[in-house]
Design an enzyme around this catalytic site. Structure first.
Site, PDB file in Angstrom:
ATOM      1  N   LYS A  64      75.755  44.365  46.741  1.00 52.79           N
ATOM      2  CA  LYS A  64      75.900  44.685  48.169  1.00 52.79           C
ATOM      3  C   LYS A  64      76.635  43.582  48.913  1.00 52.79           C
ATOM      4  O   LYS A  64      77.542  43.843  49.697  1.00 52.79           O
ATOM      5  CB  LYS A  64      74.530  44.862  48.854  1.00 52.79           C
ATOM      6  N   ARG A  92      65.212  47.932  54.798  1.00 50.22           N
ATOM      7  CA  ARG A  92      64.624  47.851  53.464  1.00 50.22           C
ATOM      8  C   ARG A  92      63.284  48.581  53.395  1.00 50.22           C
ATOM      9  O   ARG A  92      62.659  48.596  52.338  1.00 50.22           O
ATOM     10  CB  ARG A  92      64.382  46.374  53.132  1.00 50.22           C
ATOM     11  N   ARG A  96      72.877  33.967  37.965  1.00 47.05           N
ATOM     12  CA  ARG A  96      73.631  33.640  39.174  1.00 47.05           C
ATOM     13  C   ARG A  96      73.383  32.182  39.587  1.00 47.05           C
ATOM     14  O   ARG A  96      72.259  31.696  39.533  1.00 47.05           O
ATOM     15  CB  ARG A  96      73.183  34.582  40.300  1.00 47.05           C
ATOM     16  N   ARG A 111      69.093  30.055  43.113  1.00 47.67           N
ATOM     17  CA  ARG A 111      68.245  30.360  44.274  1.00 47.67           C
ATOM     18  C   ARG A 111      66.815  30.534  43.790  1.00 47.67           C
ATOM     19  O   ARG A 111      66.594  31.123  42.742  1.00 47.67           O
ATOM     20  CB  ARG A 111      68.705  31.687  44.902  1.00 47.67           C
ATOM     21  N   ARG A 115      61.026  41.289  42.934  1.00 51.28           N
ATOM     22  CA  ARG A 115      61.943  41.894  43.920  1.00 51.28           C
ATOM     23  C   ARG A 115      62.291  43.329  43.518  1.00 51.28           C
ATOM     24  O   ARG A 115      62.436  44.198  44.373  1.00 51.28           O
ATOM     25  CB  ARG A 115      63.217  41.040  44.049  1.00 51.28           C
TER      26      ARG A 115
HETATM   27  P1  AMP Z   1      68.833  39.409  50.071  1.00 49.39           P
HETATM   28  O1  AMP Z   1      69.775  38.273  50.130  1.00 49.39           O
HETATM   29  O2  AMP Z   1      69.286  40.612  50.888  1.00 49.39           O
HETATM   30  O3  AMP Z   1      68.443  39.806  48.668  1.00 49.39           O
HETATM   31  O4  AMP Z   1      67.480  38.930  50.787  1.00 49.39           O
HETATM   32  C1  AMP Z   1      66.742  37.821  50.291  1.00 49.39           C
HETATM   33  C2  AMP Z   1      65.291  37.897  50.770  1.00 49.39           C
HETATM   34  O5  AMP Z   1      65.257  37.889  52.222  1.00 49.39           O
HETATM   35  C3  AMP Z   1      64.532  39.160  50.382  1.00 49.39           C
HETATM   36  O6  AMP Z   1      63.980  39.087  49.072  1.00 49.39           O
HETATM   37  C4  AMP Z   1      63.463  39.202  51.469  1.00 49.39           C
HETATM   38  O7  AMP Z   1      62.450  38.254  51.225  1.00 49.39           O
HETATM   39  C5  AMP Z   1      64.227  38.738  52.699  1.00 49.39           C
HETATM   40  N1  AMP Z   1      64.852  39.887  53.417  1.00 49.39           N
HETATM   41  C6  AMP Z   1      66.185  40.130  53.590  1.00 49.39           C
HETATM   42  N2  AMP Z   1      66.396  41.269  54.274  1.00 49.39           N
HETATM   43  C7  AMP Z   1      65.154  41.770  54.554  1.00 49.39           C
HETATM   44  C8  AMP Z   1      64.683  42.944  55.215  1.00 49.39           C
HETATM   45  N3  AMP Z   1      65.530  43.848  55.737  1.00 49.39           N
HETATM   46  N4  AMP Z   1      63.349  43.126  55.322  1.00 49.39           N
HETATM   47  C9  AMP Z   1      62.469  42.228  54.807  1.00 49.39           C
HETATM   48  N5  AMP Z   1      62.843  41.119  54.148  1.00 49.39           N
HETATM   49  C10 AMP Z   1      64.172  40.878  54.013  1.00 49.39           C
END
Ligand code: AMP
Length: 217
Positions: free
Chosen positions: A13, A90, A129, A163, A174
Site C-alpha cells: 500500500k 482499518r 524489510r 522496524r 498484525r
Molecule cells: P502501517 O504503517 O499502516 O502498517 O501502520 C503501522 C501501525 O500503526 C499499525 O500496526 C497500527 O498499530 C498503527 N495504525 C496505523 N493506521 C492505523 C489505523 N487506521 N487504525 C489503528 N491503528 C493504526
C-alpha cells in the site's frame, strides 16, 4: 482522485500510494507514517500510540479518526487534488466515521482498492524489510538489498534497522488483527459498490497499472 488502499500489512500500500502521489499529484495520507512521526518526536500522542504499534495492535479508533478528520479538512482548505488513504480505515467504526467526515466536507470516494497478497508472502516481505533510520528509505535483504551491506544507498547512513513491528512474531499478530478487524471492511465497501480488488503480487509497475485501471473503471 479520492481513493482508499486496503490490504494486509506488507501488501505494498505504502509503495503504491507514494507512486500515485508522485505521478498523479494526489497526496498520500498514511496514518502509520503520521503515528511513526509522533513516536519519533515523542509527543504525548506518540508515546500513547507506541505501545499498541510495537505489539502490532491497532491504535484506538478515536485517536486515528481525529488525525484523519483534521488532515482531510486541511487538504480541502488548501485545494489539494484529492487523497490516497493508506492504512485508514482499518475497522468498520473507522469506515463509518470516514463516511461522516466526507459528508461533512461534501466529498465522495472514487474507489476502495484492495491489494490481494497471500499471508506467507506478506511474512516473507515484512520480515526481510529494513528501513533507514535517517532518511526512511526502504530495502529488503532478499529482493532489494542496499549496494553495500548495512549502508543506505540514498544517504550513506549505516543505520538500516528492522522496524519493531516488522519482527516475525509481531507480523503474525498484525496479520491476525487484519483478518479480524480490517477484512470486514471489504464487505462494507463491497455493499457500497466501490470495492475493486487487484492482484498485489508481481512487479511494482504492473500492480500500479492495475490500480489505475481499477480506479478508472
Ligand atoms: P502501517 O504503517 O499502516 O502498517 O501502520 C503501522 C501501525 O500503526 C499499525 O500496526 C497500527 O498499530 C498503527 N495504525 C496505523 N493506521 C492505523 C489505523 N487506521 N487504525 C489503528 N491503528 C493504526
Amino acid at each position: 482522485m479520492r481513493i482508499i488502499l486496503v490490504g494486509p500489512p506488507g501488501s505494498g500500500k505504502g509503495t503504491q500510494a507514494k507512486r500515485l502521489q508522485q505521478h498523479e499529484g494526489v497526496p498520500q495520507i498514511s496514518t502509520g507514517d503520521i503515528l511513526r512521526a509522533a513516536v519519533k518526536a515523542q509527543t504525548p500522542l506518540g508515546l500513547e500510540a507506541k505501545k499498541y504499534m510495537d505489539a502490532g495492535n491497532l491504535v484506538p479508533d478515536d485517536v486515528v479518526i481525529g488525525l484523519v478528520d483534521q488532515r482531510l479538512a486541511e487538504g480541502k482548505q488548501k485545494g489539494e487534488k484529492g487523497f490516497i488513504l493508506d492504512g485508514f480505515p482499518r475497522t468498520v467504526p473507522q469506515a463509518e466515521a470516514l463516511d461522516a467526515i466526507l459528508d461533512k466536507l461534501e466529498l465522495s470516494l472514487d474507489a476502495v482498492v484492495e491489494l490481494q497478497v497471500p499471508a506467507d508472502e506478506v511474512v516473507r516481505r515484512l520480515s526481510g524489510r529494513r528501513t533507514c533510520n535517517n532518511c526512511g528509505a526502504m530495502y529488503h535483504i532478499e529482493f532489494n538489498a542496499p549496494k553495500k551491506e548495512g549502508v543506505c544507498d540514498s544517504c550513506g547512513s549505516d543505520q538500516l534497522i528492522q522496524r519493531d513491528d516488522d519482527k516475525e512474531e509481531t507480523v503474525r499478530n498484525r496479520l491476525r488483527v487484519y483478518a479480524e478487524q480490517t477484512a470486514p471492511l471489504l464487505e462494507y465497501y463491497s455493499r457500497a459498490g466501490v470495492l475493486k480488488s487487484v492482484d498485489g503480487t508481481g512487479g511494482i509497475d504492473d500492480i500500479y497499472q492495475s490500480i489505475l485501471s481499477a480506479v478508472e473503471k
